[in-house]
Every structure is written in C-alpha cells, then in structure tokens.
Motif scaffolding. Sequence first.
Motif, PDB file in Angstrom:
ATOM      1  N   HIS A  51       0.851  -1.201   0.000  1.00 57.53           N
ATOM      2  CA  HIS A  51       0.000   0.000   0.000  1.00 57.53           C
ATOM      3  C   HIS A  51       0.882   1.245   0.000  1.00 57.53           C
ATOM      4  CE1 HIS A  51      -3.974  -2.010   1.565  1.00 57.53           C
ATOM      5  NE2 HIS A  51      -3.701  -2.279   0.297  1.00 57.53           N
ATOM      6  N   LEU A 106      -6.152 -13.041  22.788  1.00 52.65           N
ATOM      7  CA  LEU A 106      -7.390 -13.776  22.539  1.00 52.65           C
ATOM      8  C   LEU A 106      -7.985 -14.313  23.847  1.00 52.65           C
ATOM      9  CD1 LEU A 106      -6.322 -15.872  19.452  1.00 52.65           C
ATOM     10  CD2 LEU A 106      -8.352 -14.410  19.527  1.00 52.65           C
ATOM     11  N   ILE A 147      -7.717 -14.410  12.447  1.00 50.49           N
ATOM     12  CA  ILE A 147      -8.867 -14.118  13.317  1.00 50.49           C
ATOM     13  C   ILE A 147      -9.140 -12.622  13.335  1.00 50.49           C
ATOM     14  CG2 ILE A 147      -9.799 -14.304  15.656  1.00 50.49           C
ATOM     15  CD1 ILE A 147      -7.878 -16.676  16.085  1.00 50.49           C
ATOM     16  N   ASN A 151      -9.563  -4.410   8.967  1.00 48.93           N
ATOM     17  CA  ASN A 151      -8.648  -4.218   7.843  1.00 48.93           C
ATOM     18  C   ASN A 151      -7.302  -4.901   8.045  1.00 48.93           C
ATOM     19  OD1 ASN A 151     -10.240  -2.798   6.022  1.00 48.93           O
ATOM     20  ND2 ASN A 151      -9.864  -0.841   7.049  1.00 48.93           N
ATOM     21  N   VAL A 152      -6.890  -5.062   9.302  1.00 48.53           N
ATOM     22  CA  VAL A 152      -5.610  -5.743   9.529  1.00 48.53           C
ATOM     23  C   VAL A 152      -5.727  -7.212   9.099  1.00 48.53           C
ATOM     24  CG1 VAL A 152      -3.950  -6.490  11.277  1.00 48.53           C
ATOM     25  CG2 VAL A 152      -4.821  -4.151  11.313  1.00 48.53           C
ATOM     26  N   ASP A 155      -5.287  -7.236   5.451  1.00 47.40           N
ATOM     27  CA  ASP A 155      -3.870  -7.073   5.080  1.00 47.40           C
ATOM     28  C   ASP A 155      -3.137  -8.405   5.193  1.00 47.40           C
ATOM     29  OD1 ASP A 155      -4.030  -4.351   4.589  1.00 47.40           O
ATOM     30  OD2 ASP A 155      -3.135  -3.729   6.495  1.00 47.40           O
ATOM     31  N   GLN A 198     -21.564  -6.902  10.217  1.00 34.30           N
ATOM     32  CA  GLN A 198     -20.831  -6.364  11.377  1.00 34.30           C
ATOM     33  C   GLN A 198     -19.335  -6.222  11.097  1.00 34.30           C
ATOM     34  OE1 GLN A 198     -23.216  -8.963  11.829  1.00 34.30           O
ATOM     35  NE2 GLN A 198     -24.683  -7.332  12.328  1.00 34.30           N
ATOM     36  N   ALA A 200     -15.632  -4.852  10.075  1.00 30.62           N
ATOM     37  CA  ALA A 200     -14.983  -3.543  10.195  1.00 30.62           C
ATOM     38  C   ALA A 200     -14.038  -3.331   9.009  1.00 30.62           C
ATOM     39  CB  ALA A 200     -14.217  -3.483  11.515  1.00 30.62           C
ATOM     40  N   GLU A 205     -10.234  -1.981   0.525  1.00 26.91           N
ATOM     41  CA  GLU A 205      -9.346  -3.054   0.996  1.00 26.91           C
ATOM     42  C   GLU A 205      -9.973  -4.424   0.704  1.00 26.91           C
ATOM     43  OE1 GLU A 205      -9.735  -0.116   2.499  1.00 26.91           O
ATOM     44  OE2 GLU A 205      -7.647   0.447   2.148  1.00 26.91           O
ATOM     45  N   PRO A 267     -13.573 -17.979  18.179  1.00 26.74           N
ATOM     46  CA  PRO A 267     -12.468 -18.865  18.572  1.00 26.74           C
ATOM     47  C   PRO A 267     -12.603 -19.274  20.034  1.00 26.74           C
ATOM     48  CG  PRO A 267     -11.647 -16.883  17.488  1.00 26.74           C
ATOM     49  CD  PRO A 267     -13.096 -16.657  17.739  1.00 26.74           C
ATOM     50  N   GLY A 311      -7.266  -6.366  17.155  1.00 29.54           N
ATOM     51  CA  GLY A 311      -7.101  -5.023  17.702  1.00 29.54           C
ATOM     52  C   GLY A 311      -5.857  -4.917  18.560  1.00 29.54           C
ATOM     53  N   TYR A 312      -5.516  -3.685  18.854  1.00 29.85           N
ATOM     54  CA  TYR A 312      -4.254  -3.372  19.535  1.00 29.85           C
ATOM     55  C   TYR A 312      -4.502  -2.607  20.834  1.00 29.85           C
ATOM     56  CZ  TYR A 312      -2.266  -4.300  14.894  1.00 29.85           C
ATOM     57  OH  TYR A 312      -1.899  -4.883  13.701  1.00 29.85           O
ATOM     58  N   TRP A 345      -3.919   7.109  18.647  1.00 33.15           N
ATOM     59  CA  TRP A 345      -4.426   5.861  19.230  1.00 33.15           C
ATOM     60  C   TRP A 345      -4.151   5.809  20.736  1.00 33.15           C
ATOM     61  CZ3 TRP A 345      -3.300   1.193  15.386  1.00 33.15           C
ATOM     62  CH2 TRP A 345      -4.102   1.365  14.246  1.00 33.15           C
ATOM     63  N   PRO A 350      -7.310   2.187  19.157  1.00 35.22           N
ATOM     64  CA  PRO A 350      -6.920   1.913  17.768  1.00 35.22           C
ATOM     65  C   PRO A 350      -8.093   1.908  16.789  1.00 35.22           C
ATOM     66  CG  PRO A 350      -6.957  -0.114  19.018  1.00 35.22           C
ATOM     67  CD  PRO A 350      -7.325   0.969  19.974  1.00 35.22           C
ATOM     68  N   GLY A 352     -10.048   4.270  13.326  1.00 37.59           N
ATOM     69  CA  GLY A 352      -9.964   5.379  12.369  1.00 37.59           C
ATOM     70  C   GLY A 352      -8.826   5.215  11.392  1.00 37.59           C
TER      71      GLY A 352
HETATM   72  P1  NAP Z   1     -10.624  -3.442  14.074  1.00 36.04           P
HETATM   73  O1  NAP Z   1     -11.016  -2.699  12.871  1.00 36.04           O
HETATM   74  O2  NAP Z   1     -11.077  -2.936  15.403  1.00 36.04           O
HETATM   75  O3  NAP Z   1     -11.125  -4.958  13.906  1.00 36.04           O
HETATM   76  C1  NAP Z   1     -10.931  -5.889  14.929  1.00 36.04           C
HETATM   77  C2  NAP Z   1     -11.711  -7.147  14.595  1.00 36.04           C
HETATM   78  O4  NAP Z   1     -11.384  -8.118  15.576  1.00 36.04           O
HETATM   79  C3  NAP Z   1     -13.230  -6.976  14.649  1.00 36.04           C
HETATM   80  O5  NAP Z   1     -13.807  -7.695  13.596  1.00 36.04           O
HETATM   81  C4  NAP Z   1     -13.604  -7.606  15.996  1.00 36.04           C
HETATM   82  O6  NAP Z   1     -14.884  -8.178  16.012  1.00 36.04           O
HETATM   83  C5  NAP Z   1     -12.583  -8.715  16.069  1.00 36.04           C
HETATM   84  N1  NAP Z   1     -12.360  -9.175  17.427  1.00 36.04           N
HETATM   85  C6  NAP Z   1     -12.062  -8.443  18.522  1.00 36.04           C
HETATM   86  N2  NAP Z   1     -11.899  -9.236  19.590  1.00 36.04           N
HETATM   87  C7  NAP Z   1     -12.103 -10.509  19.154  1.00 36.04           C
HETATM   88  C8  NAP Z   1     -12.065 -11.770  19.778  1.00 36.04           C
HETATM   89  N3  NAP Z   1     -11.780 -11.897  21.070  1.00 36.04           N
HETATM   90  N4  NAP Z   1     -12.331 -12.861  19.035  1.00 36.04           N
HETATM   91  C9  NAP Z   1     -12.613 -12.750  17.723  1.00 36.04           C
HETATM   92  N5  NAP Z   1     -12.660 -11.577  17.063  1.00 36.04           N
HETATM   93  C10 NAP Z   1     -12.398 -10.462  17.783  1.00 36.04           C
HETATM   94  O7  NAP Z   1      -9.039  -3.574  14.239  1.00 36.04           O
HETATM   95  P2  NAP Z   1      -7.869  -3.743  13.167  1.00 36.04           P
HETATM   96  O8  NAP Z   1      -8.252  -4.582  12.031  1.00 36.04           O
HETATM   97  O9  NAP Z   1      -6.703  -4.112  14.020  1.00 36.04           O
HETATM   98  O10 NAP Z   1      -7.643  -2.263  12.618  1.00 36.04           O
HETATM   99  C11 NAP Z   1      -7.254  -1.200  13.499  1.00 36.04           C
HETATM  100  C12 NAP Z   1      -7.463   0.134  12.790  1.00 36.04           C
HETATM  101  O11 NAP Z   1      -6.517   0.275  11.735  1.00 36.04           O
HETATM  102  C13 NAP Z   1      -8.829   0.256  12.150  1.00 36.04           C
HETATM  103  O12 NAP Z   1      -9.285   1.564  12.270  1.00 36.04           O
HETATM  104  C14 NAP Z   1      -8.548  -0.080  10.705  1.00 36.04           C
HETATM  105  O13 NAP Z   1      -9.484   0.418   9.790  1.00 36.04           O
HETATM  106  C15 NAP Z   1      -7.184   0.541  10.531  1.00 36.04           C
HETATM  107  N6  NAP Z   1      -6.489  -0.068   9.389  1.00 36.04           N
HETATM  108  C16 NAP Z   1      -6.697   0.464   8.176  1.00 36.04           C
HETATM  109  C17 NAP Z   1      -6.104  -0.096   7.066  1.00 36.04           C
HETATM  110  C18 NAP Z   1      -6.344   0.498   5.707  1.00 36.04           C
HETATM  111  O14 NAP Z   1      -7.055   1.469   5.600  1.00 36.04           O
HETATM  112  N7  NAP Z   1      -5.823  -0.045   4.647  1.00 36.04           N
HETATM  113  C19 NAP Z   1      -5.301  -1.217   7.199  1.00 36.04           C
HETATM  114  C20 NAP Z   1      -5.107  -1.759   8.463  1.00 36.04           C
HETATM  115  C21 NAP Z   1      -5.714  -1.164   9.568  1.00 36.04           C
HETATM  116  P3  NAP Z   1     -16.121  -7.424  16.690  1.00 36.04           P
HETATM  117  O15 NAP Z   1     -16.553  -6.398  15.726  1.00 36.04           O
HETATM  118  O16 NAP Z   1     -17.122  -8.496  16.899  1.00 36.04           O
HETATM  119  O17 NAP Z   1     -15.609  -6.839  17.979  1.00 36.04           O
END
Ligand code: NAP
Length: 481
Positions: A51, A106, A147, A151-152, A155, A198, A200, A205, A267, A311-312, A345, A350, A352
């Motif tokens: 990217h 997890l 899992i 977006n991560v 990726d 649901q 995210a 992407e 999981p 998530g982080y 963040w 974490p 947006g």
């Molecule tokens: P995220 O968007 O918050 O997604 C986390 C995912 O993990 C959600 O689907 C969530 O499900 C799931 N989850 C959380 N706890 C869980 C569990 N215990 N068991 C199973 N699933 C679980 O986080 P992210 O993907 O790390 O991204 C972080 C931020 O970076 C976001 O704003 C993202 O858009 C951004 N980002 C952007 C790009 C891009 O634009 N290209 C690339 C990478 C990251 P639930 O919804 O059910 O909680």
Amino acid sequence: MRHFAVIGSGPAGFYTAEALAKAYGDDARIDIIDKLPVPYGLIRFGVAPDHQSIKAVSRRYDKVAEGGTVRFLGNIAVGEAVSIEELNGFYDAVILATGAPSDRKLGIPGEELPGVVGSAAFVGWYNGHPDFAHLDPPLDGAAAAVIGNGNVALDVARILAKTRAEFAGSDIVGHALDALDASAIATITIVGRRGPHQIAMTPKELSELGHLDAAEAEVEAGDLPPAEADAALDPGARKSVHHLREFAAHEDAGKPKHIRFDFFARPVAIEGESRAERLVVERTALDAAGQSVGTGETYSIPASLVVSCIGYQTPRIDGVPYDDRGGKFANDGGVIGDGLYCVGWARRGPSGTIGTNRPDGYEVAAVIAEALPATGVTLRRAGLGSTRCWRCAVSARRVSMTGARSRPPRPPPLAPTRRAKNSSVTPTGWPCSGTEDAGGHGRPSTRSGHACESQASPLTGPRSCTGWSAIRSRSGSSSAW
Ligand code: NAP
C-alpha cells in the motif's frame, strides 16, 4: 520559547508536531522522540508494504521535520531510558503519541503454542520492524487462520496470498518476501465472530481480494443476510457487503489459493501436539444488541499458522494513568495531567484512518497553546541533548524499506552512556555522518538548531548536552533540521 517533546514519530506524533509548529512559529522547539532509530512509526511498520500510496504520506511528515523547529531523536525508549518525570523537567509539555503497537490477547487455551502470532508481530515481521525480524512464522503447512474482521485481517490474508510478482513496487522486506514465496499455505480462513453486516473492513481493501493472481475469495451465500437488509447499512458498509456478495456469487476460477470467510465463528481454543494444528471455533448467533452469543456447536479449522488480528492496545508507561478497558492512556480530551498530553491511538484507542490523527493532533495542540502561551524568550527547558540528522533518518528508510535489499538499521556510532532496558538499540542520538554514501546528505547548515543551554540531559550527560552545534562537530556533519 517553549520546548515540547512528542513521544512517537507515527502519524499522530507528526500531525501534532505540525500543529504545534504552526501555532507557535519560532517561539517553540519540538523534539520528536522515538524508541526506534528511524521515524514514521505506523507508516513504516504498520501499513502494508503493498500500500505504497498510503505510505507516501510520510513525505508530508518530512516537510514538518525539515521546518526548522522540529528535531528527531531516535533510540530513546521513554519509560525505560528516560522517565516521564525526567521529561517533564526538560520540556514545557510532553505529548504521548505512542500509538497502540501491542496485540490484544485472545484469552483462549493454546494461544501460547508455536504458530500462533499476533498481528503486530506478523505485520512487523513483513515490514522490517527490528523487534520481529526473527519471528520466522511457520508457512510450511497448507492452511492458516486469520482471526478478526477488520482491515488488519485483510492485510494479513492478502499478504499471505500474494505471489512474488504481486509484490513488485512494494517495500516488503527481503526475508519476508523469500519466506512468503516459499510458503505452502493454500487455504487462508478469515474468522469473524459476527456476520457480514458487522465487519470492520473497508470496501477498497476488501475489493483487493477479488483481484489476486493466485487466490480467490469465497463467502458462504448462507451467511449473508437477505439483500434488502443492506439498505439499512451506511454507504461504506453497504459497499463492503456488496463485495462479499460478489465473492459468494463468484465461480471457482481454479486458482491454487483460497481465502475463505468463516462468519459467526468464535475462537474457543487452539490445539496441536507441540504447535498449532487447528483453531476450534464455536458457531455463534447475534443477540438483539448485535453481539455474538455462542450456540454450543463447535468445529475445527485446520491451521498451522494462526494470526490474531483482533485489535491493539497502547503499552503502559510508568507514572502515566491508564484506561484498562480502552487499552489507552486515561485522558480527558487528550489531557492526562499537568504538562502531559496524549494524541492518536494512545488517546482514542486503535480506530480510524491515518487522516483521523490530523484533527486529533490539531485539537490537542490547540489545548496546549491555550494552556501554555508563547513566552517569546530564550529556550529555558533544554530537552534531551543528542539528536539525529533528519536526512540520515530518512536515508535509513531507503535502506530498510527497499524490499530484498533491506537490512537491519546500522548501530549508532556513538558510545552510549546508558542503555535502554531490554533494548537492543542504544538510547542515544545518531548524528549525521556528512556523506551521501554513509547515509548523510552533506549539505551545509542553514539553521543553528536548538539553543540548548547548560542543563544536563538524562540520557547523554553533560558531555554531549551542548546542543546541535556540538553534535554537528562530533559527527563531522554540517546538517541541521
Ligand atoms: P478493528 O477494525 O477494530 O477490527 C478488529 C476485529 O477483531 C473486529 O472484527 C472484531 O470483532 C474482532 N475481534 C475483537 N476481539 C475478538 C475476539 N476476542 N475474538 C474474535 N474476534 C475479535 O481492528 P484492526 O483490524 O486491528 O484495525 C485497526 C485500525 O486500523 C482500524 O481503524 C482499521 O481500519 C485501521 N487499518 C486500516 C487499514 C487500511 O485502511 N488499509 C489497514 C489496516 C488497519 P467485533 O466487531 O465483533 O468486535
């Protein structure tokens, strides 16, 4: 003159530095401090290597750094090499822009098995983060589970599925490129605990999965709600679900790799003899609030690599109040306490896009400007004593971000006076060597740099706390920013 420390050189740090530089003009000096020897944080180590258009935002950060009032100080781990209390004594305000580089856990049995990695580690591995260069994720099995439905996860699945040729023009590091090229993984299952409505994941992407050379994306049509239900979604989510519907309708094109979406799967365990072999999930349904609830039905997904992308969180720093639930610093509109702020963040958690950090940084800079009006007098708070030339830091980027040619950053040439705990890098600056070949730019100085006074730096001691001109002469460099 005010002196600010921005801790972290990712997007939040740079937008805040930019805002402070605009608000104070020549009445402030801003030190951007990072625990790594190179700048950009998330842009360098988090954004996917394929990217490049997103990574190009770092050019804007270069302009901030070269503006004359901003310095970069690498190799300094705040909370280890220097405390917040010490920094408060050296700066008018300290702004934590440390991001959220730690994986959320997890919390299921088997999470510690070899073959289970968090996304911070896996993404850091293919992006050349020094902490994860030796991760060596197992790519010898036929199946991986990813899992999370953010977006991560996209990726990670895409990087696992791409061919070597598809990385052309990326800045993936050589060790990851070679390992992925030799990977046996043919099935990548993206596991979501809730459903297609649901997710995210953002449309752009998601659509990339539909255009891979060797892999096709697959969705079970039965997991999708009736098409008319999409009308209730916001336009972005509707587009994303549209892509999922395309994947469900797609005919098998005979490509060798498959990216399978497994929705409504929570999981519950990772099992295997001495390493991960399968992910055990429980079938879920949505309750009235749209949250997932287990149905009691379980099944296994074969996976010798499990990457959790859920998530982080922001790492704690001694002495800084923490919001356990949000995984970020406890703050009120970016204010943590007297002279201590947070942005990005570390402030919001974490979520947006990269651009979200701009208004965030500007907002907190405005709060700071109101609390600490420009003094218009000599700099009284000296800040930390050693620095690293911006051009050197950026040229190191060319070394470590050029795919197969990449190698770990050079060690700094100056002997440290104090080492960061648990750190393989030294908490001292990395001055310009003054020649293009050695990573310097060899330009004559156009600015005098910081008017650092006699205050000793907690990192370098009186010997090196003599300001920019001494650093320049020690390194033989005539550079400045
Ligand atoms: P995220 O968007 O918050 O997604 C986390 C995912 O993990 C959600 O689907 C969530 O499900 C799931 N989850 C959380 N706890 C869980 C569990 N215990 N068991 C199973 N699933 C679980 O986080 P992210 O993907 O790390 O991204 C972080 C931020 O970076 C976001 O704003 C993202 O858009 C951004 N980002 C952007 C790009 C891009 O634009 N290209 C690339 C990478 C990251 P639930 O919804 O059910 O909680």
